[in-house]
Design an enzyme around this catalytic site. Structure first.
Site, PDB file in Angstrom:
ATOM      1  N   LYS A 262       0.841  -1.196   0.000  1.00 50.18           N
ATOM      2  CA  LYS A 262       0.000   0.000   0.000  1.00 50.18           C
ATOM      3  C   LYS A 262       0.877   1.247   0.000  1.00 50.18           C
ATOM      4  O   LYS A 262       0.547   2.257  -0.592  1.00 50.18           O
ATOM      5  CB  LYS A 262      -0.898   0.001   1.233  1.00 50.18           C
ATOM      6  CG  LYS A 262      -1.823  -1.207   1.244  1.00 50.18           C
ATOM      7  CD  LYS A 262      -2.758  -1.218   2.425  1.00 50.18           C
ATOM      8  CE  LYS A 262      -3.599  -2.488   2.371  1.00 50.18           C
ATOM      9  NZ  LYS A 262      -4.522  -2.656   3.466  1.00 50.18           N
ATOM     10  N   ARG A 263       2.001   1.121   0.676  1.00 49.09           N
ATOM     11  CA  ARG A 263       2.902   2.283   0.778  1.00 49.09           C
ATOM     12  C   ARG A 263       3.527   2.674  -0.564  1.00 49.09           C
ATOM     13  O   ARG A 263       3.750   3.828  -0.834  1.00 49.09           O
ATOM     14  CB  ARG A 263       3.984   2.034   1.827  1.00 49.09           C
ATOM     15  CG  ARG A 263       3.664   2.747   3.134  1.00 49.09           C
ATOM     16  CD  ARG A 263       4.503   2.255   4.280  1.00 49.09           C
ATOM     17  NE  ARG A 263       4.010   0.969   4.764  1.00 49.09           N
ATOM     18  CZ  ARG A 263       4.771  -0.119   4.889  1.00 49.09           C
ATOM     19  NH1 ARG A 263       6.037  -0.096   4.564  1.00 49.09           N
ATOM     20  NH2 ARG A 263       4.248  -1.239   5.353  1.00 49.09           N
TER      21      ARG A 263
END
Ligand code: GLU
Length: 504
Positions: A262-263
């Site tokens: 997600k980062r």
């Protein structure tokens, strides 16, 4: 013939990662291709990770993409309930079956007991298994009466799978072919937790069996769990009807090593969620593919290719074509890099397929007036080809129409040559006499006027563009002039002729 029943089994522990969407898509494609049933089962037994709204988010995402399921908590179906938290009695009954067969056992070890055992094995390789279980506090190492007393006293316990000592676990994976694991490498996985909840392994296997799942298609991160699942099928006596496995290759970061996280999306500025998601812990709304302007058909086509290929050069596939072409055999083993440029390429393509009417509301919003069909199609034709996202269309039109006379000095210095003012002055003088204000007529009048006065029309086109749009490049200038109107063009030209010479 075997009935084809596949399931997408997300846990509502947060937003749905794009890898999960790919899993849903591949399940859907296989079901549709083989005339099977696509099931959505919500795996919500881990209460500590439950996130309110996550289930709704999953279904909203599937709806947006058109991946409609046949059976689910929302749709019901012959094997309801489809939410694991509503199936608790089923799991405890199945745990009892294994306990009675002696294939699972009670374990009373406290966290401290387990920590101590782990710490004693200095290399960190300690496992609860056939080699160590007799040293631990469980129903295999204790007498029946001791166990009965502990249970009667309400001592907390878990139930563990008794992994057989010397067994070879061999199963076929549609993607990875034969997978072989020795049982000595596996630990005695917890099946029932001390809060009475089943673990993922137990609930997943029991449900896949009871729901008559024919194919388990899921991410590669679950491959290490598969041998335990095979042992569970064996323990229950269900091995003959065990589903076929297909573990999908990992989605890799756009650059560097490792799984797409997600980062990465946040760091590199692309979405990794289908829809926007409110990250409560940081109080930020993270936009999804939808909010960034990706079209569902583009995202589906993009995701289909993240791990699968049709074996031909064809890249553009409608959903129907994907259904026709899809097969588990053509799923690759190695991880696929997530390349957002490719997603953009698909989006550009699918945006071009949209009808003029599709853009109507947005264009009317930008222009602030109703736009008749014929003009609408000209506006669309003017900009669409240069756009990847719907918003590009509106922004481009907005920038063009709201040009306030401010120009880039460097552009002006480079391109506003000696003849520009004199030549465009001539054109300005002829503007009122242009018969019908259409792109064709404007072009003709422009060429006739400036060439008649001894200028090269080709050399004046760029200064004209800068005067009318403020930019050195852009869509068809004559069509834009038609659309923006005679008056506005005259105003812009007059303004440019007054101000630009002073700026260079
Ligand atoms: N609940 C698991 C997940 O969140 C399902 C894995 C599986 O498909 O077996 O992905």
């Amino acid at each position: 013939m075997q009935k084809i029943r596949v399931r997408f089994a997300p846990s509502p522990t947060g937003s749905l990662h794009i890898g999960g969407v790919r899993t849903a898509l591949y399940n859907y494609l296989l079901a549709k291709k083989l005339g099977g049933t696509f099931i959505v089962r919500i795996e919500d037994t881990d209460q500590s990770r439950f996130v309110p709204g996550a289930e709704e988010y999953i279904f909203n995402s599937l709806r947006w993409l058109g991946l409609e399921e046949d059976e689910s908590p929302l749709k019901g179906g012959p094997f309801a309930p489809y939410r694991q938290s509503e199936r608790m009695s089923i799991y405890s009954a199945h745990v009892d079956l294994l306990l009675n067969k002696g294939l699972a056992y009670y374990a009373f070890d406290s966290t401290e007991d387990l920590d101590a055992a782990r710490a004693a094995q200095l290399d960190g390789s300690w496992q609860y298994n056939a080699a160590t279980r007799h040293e631990m506090r469980n129903s295999l190492s204790m007498s029946v009466s001791e166990v009965e007393t502990l249970l009667a006293n309400g001592t907390p316990y878990v139930v563990r799978l008794k992994v057989p000592k010397n067994e070879e676990i061999r199963f076929h994976d549609e993607v990875r072919s034969w997978v072989m694991v020795h049982s000595s490498t596996l630990d005695d996985k917890v099946l029932l937790k001390s809060d009475g909840m089943p673990t993922y392994h137990l609930a997943n296997v029991v449900d896949d069996h009871l729901m008559e799942i024919s194919h388990v298609i899921r991410g590669e991160e679950w491959l290490p769990s598969a041998p335990t699942h095979v042992l569970l099928y064996r323990a229950f006596g269900w091995e003959a009807t065990m589903p076929q496995f297909a573990h999908l290759p990992l989605l890799l970061k756009p650059v560097g090593d490792g799984k797409l996280s997600k980062r990465d999306g946040e760091a590199l500025g692309f979405p990794v969620f289908p829809l926007s998601w409110m990250d409560e812990s940081r109080n930020v709304e993270i936009p999804g593919f939808r909010e960034k302007g990706y079209l569902p058909e583009a995202l589906l086509n993009f995701l289909a290719f993240l791990g699968w290929n049709p074996g031909t050069e064809q890249e553009l596939f409608s959903m129907d074509e994907l259904v026709q072409a899809f097969s588990l055999e053509r799923i690759g083993k190695s991880g696929t890099r997530f390349d957002i440029q490719k997603a953009n390429w698909f989006n550009h393509h699918y945006l071009q397929q949209k009808s003029d009417d599709w853009f109507k509301e947005g264009i009317e919003d930008v222009l602030g007036l109703p736009v008749p069909a014929e003009t609408l199609s000209k506006w669309v034709a003017l900009v669409k080809e240069r756009c990847t996202f719907p918003n590009d269309v509106y922004e481009m039109i907005s920038n063009l129409t709201h040009f306030n006379g401010e120009v880039d000095q460097i552009l002006l210095k480079e391109k506003w040559h000696a003849d520009a003012s004199a030549g465009l002055e001539v054109f300005l003088g002829s503007i009122d006499s242009i018969g019908s204000w259409t792109a064709v007529e404007i072009k003709l009048a422009f060429t006739t006027a400036v060439e008649g006065a001894g200028f090269k029309s080709g050399k004046l086109l760029l200064p004209l563009r800068i005067a009318i749009t403020g930019k050195g490049a852009g869509p068809d200038l004559m069509l834009f002039m038609e659309l923006v109107g005679r008056n506005e063009c005259a105003i812009r030209l007059r303004n440019a002729l007054r101000r630009f010479p002073e700026l260079i």
